[in-house]
Write a protein that holds these residues in place. Sequence first.
Motif, PDB file in Angstrom:
ATOM      1  N   ARG A 464       0.831  -1.207   0.000  1.00  0.00           N
ATOM      2  CA  ARG A 464       0.000   0.000   0.000  1.00  0.00           C
ATOM      3  C   ARG A 464       0.872   1.266   0.000  1.00  0.00           C
ATOM      4  O   ARG A 464       0.583   2.242  -0.708  1.00  0.00           O
ATOM      5  N   VAL A 465       1.974   1.233   0.803  1.00  0.00           N
ATOM      6  CA  VAL A 465       2.883   2.392   0.841  1.00  0.00           C
ATOM      7  C   VAL A 465       3.505   2.619  -0.530  1.00  0.00           C
ATOM      8  O   VAL A 465       3.608   3.767  -1.022  1.00  0.00           O
ATOM      9  N   GLY A 466       3.950   1.541  -1.180  1.00  0.00           N
ATOM     10  CA  GLY A 466       4.532   1.661  -2.519  1.00  0.00           C
ATOM     11  C   GLY A 466       3.538   2.253  -3.510  1.00  0.00           C
ATOM     12  O   GLY A 466       3.892   3.101  -4.340  1.00  0.00           O
ATOM     13  N   HIS A 467       2.309   1.809  -3.415  1.00  0.00           N
ATOM     14  CA  HIS A 467       1.270   2.325  -4.315  1.00  0.00           C
ATOM     15  C   HIS A 467       1.036   3.822  -4.087  1.00  0.00           C
ATOM     16  O   HIS A 467       0.911   4.604  -5.054  1.00  0.00           O
ATOM     17  N   LEU A 468       1.018   4.232  -2.838  1.00  0.00           N
ATOM     18  CA  LEU A 468       0.804   5.647  -2.511  1.00  0.00           C
ATOM     19  C   LEU A 468       1.977   6.509  -3.013  1.00  0.00           C
ATOM     20  O   LEU A 468       1.782   7.634  -3.494  1.00  0.00           O
ATOM     21  N   GLN A 470       3.968   5.855  -5.610  1.00  0.00           N
ATOM     22  CA  GLN A 470       3.843   5.970  -7.061  1.00  0.00           C
ATOM     23  C   GLN A 470       2.782   6.993  -7.450  1.00  0.00           C
ATOM     24  O   GLN A 470       2.951   7.776  -8.389  1.00  0.00           O
ATOM     25  N   ARG A 471       1.676   7.003  -6.716  1.00  0.00           N
ATOM     26  CA  ARG A 471       0.613   7.952  -7.024  1.00  0.00           C
ATOM     27  C   ARG A 471       1.089   9.387  -6.808  1.00  0.00           C
ATOM     28  O   ARG A 471       0.788  10.290  -7.601  1.00  0.00           O
ATOM     29  N   GLU A 472       1.855   9.612  -5.708  1.00  0.00           N
ATOM     30  CA  GLU A 472       2.357  10.963  -5.433  1.00  0.00           C
ATOM     31  C   GLU A 472       3.328  11.423  -6.540  1.00  0.00           C
ATOM     32  O   GLU A 472       3.314  12.586  -6.954  1.00  0.00           O
ATOM     33  N   GLU A 473       4.175  10.507  -6.998  1.00  0.00           N
ATOM     34  CA  GLU A 473       5.111  10.854  -8.081  1.00  0.00           C
ATOM     35  C   GLU A 473       4.367  11.235  -9.358  1.00  0.00           C
ATOM     36  O   GLU A 473       4.714  12.203 -10.046  1.00  0.00           O
ATOM     37  N   MET A 474       3.324  10.487  -9.693  1.00  0.00           N
ATOM     38  CA  MET A 474       2.547  10.774 -10.895  1.00  0.00           C
ATOM     39  C   MET A 474       1.824  12.114 -10.770  1.00  0.00           C
ATOM     40  O   MET A 474       1.767  12.899 -11.722  1.00  0.00           O
ATOM     41  N   MET A 475       1.279  12.399  -9.580  1.00  0.00           N
ATOM     42  CA  MET A 475       0.597  13.672  -9.367  1.00  0.00           C
ATOM     43  C   MET A 475       1.568  14.838  -9.485  1.00  0.00           C
ATOM     44  O   MET A 475       1.227  15.916  -9.989  1.00  0.00           O
ATOM     45  N   ALA A 476       2.806  14.615  -8.980  1.00  0.00           N
ATOM     46  CA  ALA A 476       3.817  15.693  -9.054  1.00  0.00           C
ATOM     47  C   ALA A 476       4.205  15.982 -10.498  1.00  0.00           C
ATOM     48  O   ALA A 476       4.467  17.130 -10.881  1.00  0.00           O
ATOM     49  N   ARG A 477       4.264  14.946 -11.354  1.00  0.00           N
ATOM     50  CA  ARG A 477       4.664  15.141 -12.751  1.00  0.00           C
ATOM     51  C   ARG A 477       3.635  15.945 -13.551  1.00  0.00           C
ATOM     52  O   ARG A 477       3.980  16.651 -14.484  1.00  0.00           O
ATOM     53  N   ILE A 478       2.369  15.796 -13.187  1.00  0.00           N
ATOM     54  CA  ILE A 478       1.331  16.470 -13.975  1.00  0.00           C
ATOM     55  C   ILE A 478       0.856  17.757 -13.329  1.00  0.00           C
ATOM     56  O   ILE A 478      -0.145  18.334 -13.745  1.00  0.00           O
ATOM     57  N   SER A 479       1.563  18.224 -12.308  1.00  0.00           N
ATOM     58  CA  SER A 479       1.176  19.474 -11.635  1.00  0.00           C
ATOM     59  C   SER A 479       1.415  20.648 -12.597  1.00  0.00           C
ATOM     60  O   SER A 479       2.266  20.585 -13.482  1.00  0.00           O
ATOM     61  N   PRO A 480       0.720  21.827 -12.484  1.00  0.00           N
ATOM     62  CA  PRO A 480       0.855  22.985 -13.418  1.00  0.00           C
ATOM     63  C   PRO A 480       2.262  23.499 -13.479  1.00  0.00           C
ATOM     64  O   PRO A 480       2.781  23.888 -14.549  1.00  0.00           O
ATOM     65  N   ALA A 481       3.005  23.611 -12.387  1.00  0.00           N
ATOM     66  CA  ALA A 481       4.374  24.176 -12.378  1.00  0.00           C
ATOM     67  C   ALA A 481       5.309  23.323 -13.232  1.00  0.00           C
ATOM     68  O   ALA A 481       6.083  23.844 -14.061  1.00  0.00           O
ATOM     69  N   ASN A 482       5.220  22.016 -13.078  1.00  0.00           N
ATOM     70  CA  ASN A 482       6.063  21.119 -13.864  1.00  0.00           C
ATOM     71  C   ASN A 482       5.704  21.184 -15.356  1.00  0.00           C
ATOM     72  O   ASN A 482       6.561  21.090 -16.240  1.00  0.00           O
ATOM     73  N   ALA A 483       4.394  21.335 -15.623  1.00  0.00           N
ATOM     74  CA  ALA A 483       3.958  21.425 -17.045  1.00  0.00           C
ATOM     75  C   ALA A 483       4.511  22.676 -17.720  1.00  0.00           C
ATOM     76  O   ALA A 483       4.972  22.657 -18.871  1.00  0.00           O
ATOM     77  N   ALA A 484       4.519  23.846 -17.002  1.00  0.00           N
ATOM     78  CA  ALA A 484       5.063  25.110 -17.570  1.00  0.00           C
ATOM     79  C   ALA A 484       6.544  24.996 -17.822  1.00  0.00           C
ATOM     80  O   ALA A 484       7.083  25.473 -18.832  1.00  0.00           O
ATOM     81  N   LYS A 485       7.257  24.361 -16.877  1.00  0.00           N
ATOM     82  CA  LYS A 485       8.699  24.188 -17.018  1.00  0.00           C
ATOM     83  C   LYS A 485       9.036  23.347 -18.232  1.00  0.00           C
ATOM     84  O   LYS A 485       9.997  23.596 -18.983  1.00  0.00           O
TER      85      LYS A 485
END
Length: 489
Positions: A464-468, A470-485
């Motif tokens: 469950r920790v591993g799954h959480l 991975q989800r946080e990493e994916m959310m960070a990649r698609i955040s607006p700041a990362n998209a502008a960069k």
Amino acid sequence: MSDGNIFKPDKDYTKDADKILPEAEELAKKDLQKGIDKIIALEKQSRQASDLATTSRCLVAIITLCKQAGDWSLLNEQVLLLSKKNSQPKQAITTMVQEVMKFLDDTPNLDTKLSVIETLRTVTEGRIFVEVERARITRILSDIKKEQGDIRTACDILCELQVETFGSMTRREKTEFILQQVELCIENSEWTQAMILSRKMSTRYFARKPKKTPEQLEKEKKEREEKEKKRSADEPPPEPEDDVTDLKLRYYEQQIQLAKHEDRYLDACKHYRQVLDTESVENNPAQLRATLQRVIYFVLLAPYDNEQSDLLHRVYQDSRNSEVPQDAALLKQFTIPELMRWPMVEQQYGEHLCSTDIFSKTQDPSDPKAQTRYEALRHRVIEHNVRVVAKYYTRITLTRLTELLDLSEEETEKYISDLVTKKTVYARIDRPARVVSFEVKRGPDEVLDEWGSSMSSLLGLLERVGHLMQREEMMARISPANAAKTRAD
């Protein structure tokens, strides 16, 4: 004697009876035997012609003449002779027996009454169509023997009846008979037979019935009237629903006596709870308090098990316990996992408990088991304390345990051994080390199963920790700041 079927009479002797019976009565005043002979001649003709009504009138007239003349021996003789005649209708014999039963209160002395009773018992023996009358006669004879102080004979006479098989007897009368049988057995100290007889009654008959509206009562009345119109002569009349509170209280009083005699405290508590569920007891404050006290006392006296523990907590939740605050306070102490020091319990509740007829510190002649119950209460307090200690301790020294239980070492070992034998607690006593262990030792299989369960739980958490993560990493990649960069690059 006929088979009981009613045939259309070959000839109606009603007019002859209207003429002959008064003449026979006048003749009997001068010569009883001639008056009886005159009626017997008419009885023979009507019997051979299957005229039931006239035959019944003749039989009743004969025994009435004997009674009016005070010749009870002749009455007994005529009853026996008339009941043995060929083709004598069953209904006529039943009418004659019922009429003679009315004469019992007019007998000049007890010996005469007993002779008439024996005659009736002889006539009714083995005849199903007069089984109810035989039961009532036998009950009268049993009452006479009881008044004379011969309880054993009274018990034997009444207990020979199997009234539960009588189809023509009402349920209330059957219940009264069985209750009297049980009562005589208890007075005669025949406890086993009393228990067997009491099982013939169904407790559903005593169950509290909901109150009915006037419309429901009127509807049931009409239904009973319809059944009465369709009822044949051999069927018993329909029983109206009556109040059986008196029978219920008698029944449970006897059951409580039996339970007390055999020290079945939990059963006694259940019986008192049934008494408590009675409208007359609920409306009587004195009876209500006394019954509430006994419900509490007997549930505390019962040996500990799952059923006793469940009933104990249900009794504790009864809101009516406020009527007996001191007893309710004692009950509460058994529901919480805290030590109860017997000296303090005795000091606080001893006088109050011994003021009732349930407990006594000394031998009570009126109830020899009152002292036994007081000792049993002490045992229940000590057993409660042992269970509390077993809940909070895994190991404890014997010296400390004896202090907590206010017992000697020998008594402490005895109580622990008894509870271990009953599988109430798990304990092992190390006598050389003077240590008592309440920790349950587990086998290799149990340890392995627990380890396997723990590993499965741990792996589940890691997944469950591993799954959480991975989800946080994916959310960070698609955040607006990362998209502008990413676009700037």
